[in-house]
Design an enzyme around this catalytic site. Structure first.
Site, PDB file in Angstrom:
ATOM      1  N   HIS A 188       0.798  -1.225   0.085  1.00  0.00           N
ATOM      2  CA  HIS A 188       0.045   0.223   0.024  1.00  0.00           C
ATOM      3  C   HIS A 188       0.750   1.397  -0.101  1.00  0.00           C
ATOM      4  O   HIS A 188       0.366   2.269  -0.394  1.00  0.00           O
ATOM      5  CB  HIS A 188      -0.848  -0.027   1.130  1.00  0.00           C
ATOM      6  CG  HIS A 188      -2.054  -1.042   0.994  1.00  0.00           C
ATOM      7  ND1 HIS A 188      -1.966  -2.439   1.280  1.00  0.00           N
ATOM      8  CD2 HIS A 188      -3.354  -0.778   0.255  1.00  0.00           C
ATOM      9  CE1 HIS A 188      -3.195  -2.656   0.879  1.00  0.00           C
ATOM     10  NE2 HIS A 188      -3.925  -1.934   0.227  1.00  0.00           N
ATOM     11  N   ARG A 332     -15.138   2.181  -0.168  1.00  0.00           N
ATOM     12  CA  ARG A 332     -14.781   0.960   0.475  1.00  0.00           C
ATOM     13  C   ARG A 332     -14.842   0.907   2.133  1.00  0.00           C
ATOM     14  O   ARG A 332     -14.253   2.058   2.509  1.00  0.00           O
ATOM     15  CB  ARG A 332     -13.505   0.307  -0.002  1.00  0.00           C
ATOM     16  CG  ARG A 332     -13.134  -1.007   0.482  1.00  0.00           C
ATOM     17  CD  ARG A 332     -12.015  -1.600  -0.158  1.00  0.00           C
ATOM     18  NE  ARG A 332     -10.841  -1.116   0.356  1.00  0.00           N
ATOM     19  CZ  ARG A 332      -9.689  -1.554   0.052  1.00  0.00           C
ATOM     20  NH1 ARG A 332      -9.580  -2.552  -0.939  1.00  0.00           N
ATOM     21  NH2 ARG A 332      -8.512  -0.987   0.404  1.00  0.00           N
ATOM     22  N   GLU A 431     -11.736 -10.434  -4.203  1.00  0.00           N
ATOM     23  CA  GLU A 431     -10.428 -10.380  -4.092  1.00  0.00           C
ATOM     24  C   GLU A 431      -9.821 -11.802  -3.200  1.00  0.00           C
ATOM     25  O   GLU A 431      -8.658 -11.546  -3.031  1.00  0.00           O
ATOM     26  CB  GLU A 431      -9.909  -9.138  -3.163  1.00  0.00           C
ATOM     27  CG  GLU A 431     -10.518  -8.842  -1.915  1.00  0.00           C
ATOM     28  CD  GLU A 431     -10.059  -7.506  -1.443  1.00  0.00           C
ATOM     29  OE1 GLU A 431      -9.095  -6.929  -1.947  1.00  0.00           O
ATOM     30  OE2 GLU A 431     -10.678  -7.213  -0.416  1.00  0.00           O
ATOM     31  N   ASP A 455      -5.126  -8.280  -4.013  1.00  0.00           N
ATOM     32  CA  ASP A 455      -5.025  -9.282  -2.927  1.00  0.00           C
ATOM     33  C   ASP A 455      -5.621 -10.659  -3.957  1.00  0.00           C
ATOM     34  O   ASP A 455      -5.210 -11.876  -3.425  1.00  0.00           O
ATOM     35  CB  ASP A 455      -6.128  -8.967  -2.216  1.00  0.00           C
ATOM     36  CG  ASP A 455      -5.483  -8.099  -1.047  1.00  0.00           C
ATOM     37  OD1 ASP A 455      -4.514  -8.772  -0.559  1.00  0.00           O
ATOM     38  OD2 ASP A 455      -6.406  -7.389  -0.615  1.00  0.00           O
ATOM     39  N   CYS A 502     -10.570  -2.793  -9.982  1.00  0.00           N
ATOM     40  CA  CYS A 502     -10.078  -1.515  -8.926  1.00  0.00           C
ATOM     41  C   CYS A 502      -8.696  -1.776  -8.471  1.00  0.00           C
ATOM     42  O   CYS A 502      -8.004  -1.000  -8.101  1.00  0.00           O
ATOM     43  CB  CYS A 502     -10.762  -0.918  -7.829  1.00  0.00           C
ATOM     44  SG  CYS A 502     -10.967  -2.234  -6.466  1.00  0.00           S
TER      45      CYS A 502
END
Ligand code: PEP
Ligand code: MG
Length: 550
Positions: A188, A332, A431, A455, A502
Site C-alpha cells: 500500500h 470501500r 479479491e 489481493d 480497481c
C-alpha cells in the site's frame, strides 16, 4: 555521485535535499545487572552481528561504489574492534553492574565528545563514526532497528521502509518524493505513491542509507527506478530532458479530457479513479476521471491516534461526493489489517495478518466501529451518487450479515429523522479466490463487483504481495487470475450486476483489450493513469480478430 537501482513505483523525476527517516531506536535505559558475565556474552554476540553487517556492507560497497568510497566501512569495523572503545564498555558493565546497551551509550557519548574536542578536522569527523557504530551495536543488542520523523521544508524522504500509515501522513507539499531501502511494488505504500503522485523508488537496498547523509542532494528517476546521491551536472541535465519529454506526453494526453472512453468499434467503458483521501480529489478532477471507483476509507483511520468519529467521516464522504458532482463514488468500508494498522486499534499480532482478521472480518467482529462508518456513509449519501463496497468477502453469509447491518442502520437513521439516499449501490470486492468461485451465489445480493487484483493475485498464487523476494511469483497475468476475473464478470452480468476492476492491474495497458473482451464495465486506476487508459481504450478495435493477451 553514487547511483542506486531499485523499483520505480511512480514514474516521475524529483531532485531535492534528503531527509533521512529511520525507524526509532529503543531508548536506552540504565538497568542493574547482577550477572555481568552473561551481559558480556550478550555484548560479544551483538558485536559479532554488527561486524558481520559491516563486512557485508563493505563487500557490497566495494562492488557498487569502489574501494575509496567503501573504505569508511573498514574504518567502522576497526573502530568496533578498538581496544579502548571495547575496554570502556566492558569496564562500565563490570564496575557499575549495568546493562550493555547503557554501557555502549555512555561510551559512545564519551568517545564522540573526545573526538569533537580535537582540532584536526579528520579526527573531529570520527565523532559521527563512533555514534554510528554505537547505534549499530545498540540495535544489535535490542535485536531491532529504527522510526519516523517529520520535516518542515520540501525534501526527499529517504527511509529504511515506510508503512502505509506513515506514507499517508506525508505532507504532499513538503514531500518531493521518497526512496526506501526495502519495500514491494504491491504494497500500500507503493499504491499510495501512485495515488498521491509522489515520485518514488523503493527497494534500493540498505547501502543507500549507509552512504547517505541528511541534507545530501538526491535525485529520483521514477521511470528507470534509479536514484542518485549528489547527482552530477550531466545526470541532472539528462533528468531534466526526461522531465520535459514526459511533460510533453502529459500535454498531449490532456487533449483527451472530455472525450469518451470508447473503442473504435463503439464499446464504452467507465474509467474512474482510486483515492486514499480528500487530498487526492484535485488529481481526480484534473485527470477527468468518470468517478471514484475506490476510496480506500481505511486511510481515514490511519491518520490519527484514535478512531475517526461519525462526524469526521461524514464530512470526508460528503466532501468527496459533492466534489464529484453526481458522478459515482464507490467508498470501500475500512479494510484495516495486514499492512494497514494503527497502534490505537490494539489489534492482535497475527502470524499471517493478510489472511487474518482484516476487512469485513474485523468490521463484523467490531460492529460498533462498523456501524459508525455505515451511519456516516448513509448520511453522506444525499450529497451525490454513492456506492458502498465491502472488502475481503469469502462467503454469502458475510454478505447477508453486512446487508442486515445496513438495514439496521437505515432503520435507526429513519427513526432519528436523518436523511439518506434510497439509491445507494451496494457492492463487494472480488479479491479472494473463494469470492470469484462463488460469484454466481454472491451476485444476486449486490449491485456490483469490483475486482481487487492485488489481493486476488496474492491469494490465488499463494504469494505474499509484501514480500519483495517473491515478486517474480506475483504474476497478475497468470491464467488462474484471469480466469477468476472472467468467471466473475460472467456471473455478475448473468445476475444483472456490473463489474469493475480497481486493483493495480486495471492500469496495465497490455490487458485492457482482454478485460474489455471479458465485458468489464469499469476500470478504476490511480488518477494519473486515467488519461493513458482512455488513450488505450480509444485505440482498440474489438471487432478485429481476438488477440490473446494471456
Ligand atoms: C486489491 O486488493 O486489489 C485492492 C484494490 O485492495 P487493496 O490494494 O487496498 O488491498
Ligand atoms: Mg485488497
Amino acid at each position: 555521485m553514487t547511483t542506486f537501482k531499485g523499483k520505480g513505483v511512480y514514474g516521475a523525476i524529483a531532485v531535492g535535499k534528503a531527509s533521512v527517516f529511520k525507524h526509532r531506536e529503543e531508548t536506552v535505559e540504565r538497568i542493574r545487572i547482577d550477572d555481568t558475565v552473561s551481559e558480556r556474552k550478550r555484548l560479544a554476540r551483538a558485536k559479532e552481528i554488527a561486524l558481520t553487517q559491516l563486512e557485508l556492507i563493505y563487500q557490497n560497497a566495494l562492488k557498487e561504489i569502489g574501494r575509496s568510497n567503501a573504505s569508511i566501512f573498514e574504518i567502522h569495523k576497526l573502530l568496533l574492534e578498538d581496544r579502548d572503545y571495547n575496554g570502556s564498555i566492558v569496564g562500565i558493565i563490570e564496575t557499575q553492574k549495568v546493562n550493555a546497551e547503557y554501557a555502549v551509550s555512555v561510551t559512545s557519548d564519551n568517545f564522540a565528545g573526545m573526538f569533537n574536542e580535537m582540532d584536526d578536522a579528520y579526527m573531529k569527523a570520527r565523532a559521527a563514526d563512533v555514534r554510528d557504530i554505537s547505534n549499530r551495536l545498540i540495535a544489535a543488542l535490542f535485536g531491532m532497528n529504527l522510526c519516523t520523523a517529520g520535516s518542515n521544508e520540501p525534501v526527499i524522504v529517504c527511509s529504511d521502509d515506510l508503512l502505509p500509515s506513515e506514507t499517508i501522513v506525508l505532507d504532499k507539499d513538503n514531500t518531493l518524493g521518497f526512496i526506501t531501502a526495502a519495500g514491494s511494488q504491491n504494497s500500500h505504500t507503493a499504491i499510495l505513491a501512485r495515488n498521491m503522485n509522489i515520485p518514488a523508488v523503493i527497494g534500493v537496498g540498505e547501502l543507500f542509507l549507509e552512504m547517505l547523509h541528511d541534507g545530501d542532494t538526491v535525485a529520483i528517476d521514477g521511470f528507470a527506478g534509479e536514484v542518485y546521491i549528489n547527482p552530477d551536472d550531466i545526470t541532472l541535465a539528462r533528468l531534466n530532458k526526461k522531465l520535459k519529454t514526459e511533460q510533453e506526453k502529459k500535454r498531449l494526453l490532456a487533449e483527451l479530457k472530455g472525450k469518451e472512453n470508447i473503442t473504435l468499434d463503439g464499446t464504452k467503458v467507465e474509467i474512474c479513479a482510486n483515492i486514499g483521501g480528500v487530498e487526492d480529489l484535485g488529481a481526480v478532477l484534473l485527470n477527468d476521471a468518470g468517478g471514484i471507483g475506490l476510496f480506500r476509507s481505511e486511510f481515514l483511520y490511519l491518520r490519527g491516534n484514535c478512531y475517526p468519529g461519525e462526524e469526521e467521516q461524514f464530512a470526508a464522504y460528503k466532501r468527496v461526493l459533492e466534489s464529484m458532482t453526481g458522478k459515482r463514488v464507490v467508498i470501500r468500508t475500512m479494510d484495516i489489517g495486514a499492512d494497514k494498522k494503527a497502534e490505537y486499534m490494539r489489534l492482535k499480532d497475527e502470524e499471517n495478518p493478510a489472511m487474518g482478521v482484516r476487512g469485513v472480518r474485523l468490521c463484523l467482529s467490531r460492529p460498533d466501529i462498523f456501524r459508525t462508518q455505515l451511519r456516516a456513509l448513509y448520511r453522506a449519501s444525499v450529497y451525490g451518487k454513492l456506492g458502498i463496497m465491502f472488502p475481503m468477502i469469502t462467503s454469502t453469509s458475510e454478505v447477508w450479515r453486512i446487508l442486515a447491518m445496513c438495514d439496521e442502520v437505515k432503520d435507526e437513521l429513519t427513526v432519528q429523522g436523518c436523511a439518506f439516499s434510497e439509491d445507494i449501490e451496494l457492492g463487494i470486492m472480488i479479491e479472494t479466490p473463494a469470492a470469484a468461485l462463488i460469484s454466481d451465489k454472491l451476485a444476486p445480493f449486490v449491485d456490483f463487483f469490483s475486482v481487487g487484483t492485488n489481493d486476488l493475485t496474492q491469494f490465488t498464487l499463494a504469494c505474499d504481495r509484501h514480500n519483495p523476494d517473491a515478486e517474480e511469483f506475483m504474476d497478475a497475468h497468470h491464467e488462474a487470475v484471469l480466469r477468476l476475473i472472467e468467471m466473475s464478470a460472467e456471473n455478475a452480468h448473468e445476475n444483472g450486476a456490473w463489474i469493475g476492476i480497481c486493483g493495480e492491474l486495471a492500469a496495465d495497458l497490455s490487458l485492457t483489450e482482454t478485460f474489455l473482451r471479458m465485458r468489464i464495465d469499469e476500470f478504476s486506476v490511480a488518477p494519473s493513469a486515467v488519461l493513458k487508459l482512455r488513450e488505450k481504450v480509444r485505440s482498440l478495435d474489438l471487432s478485429e480478430e481476438e488477440r490473446i493477451a494471456m
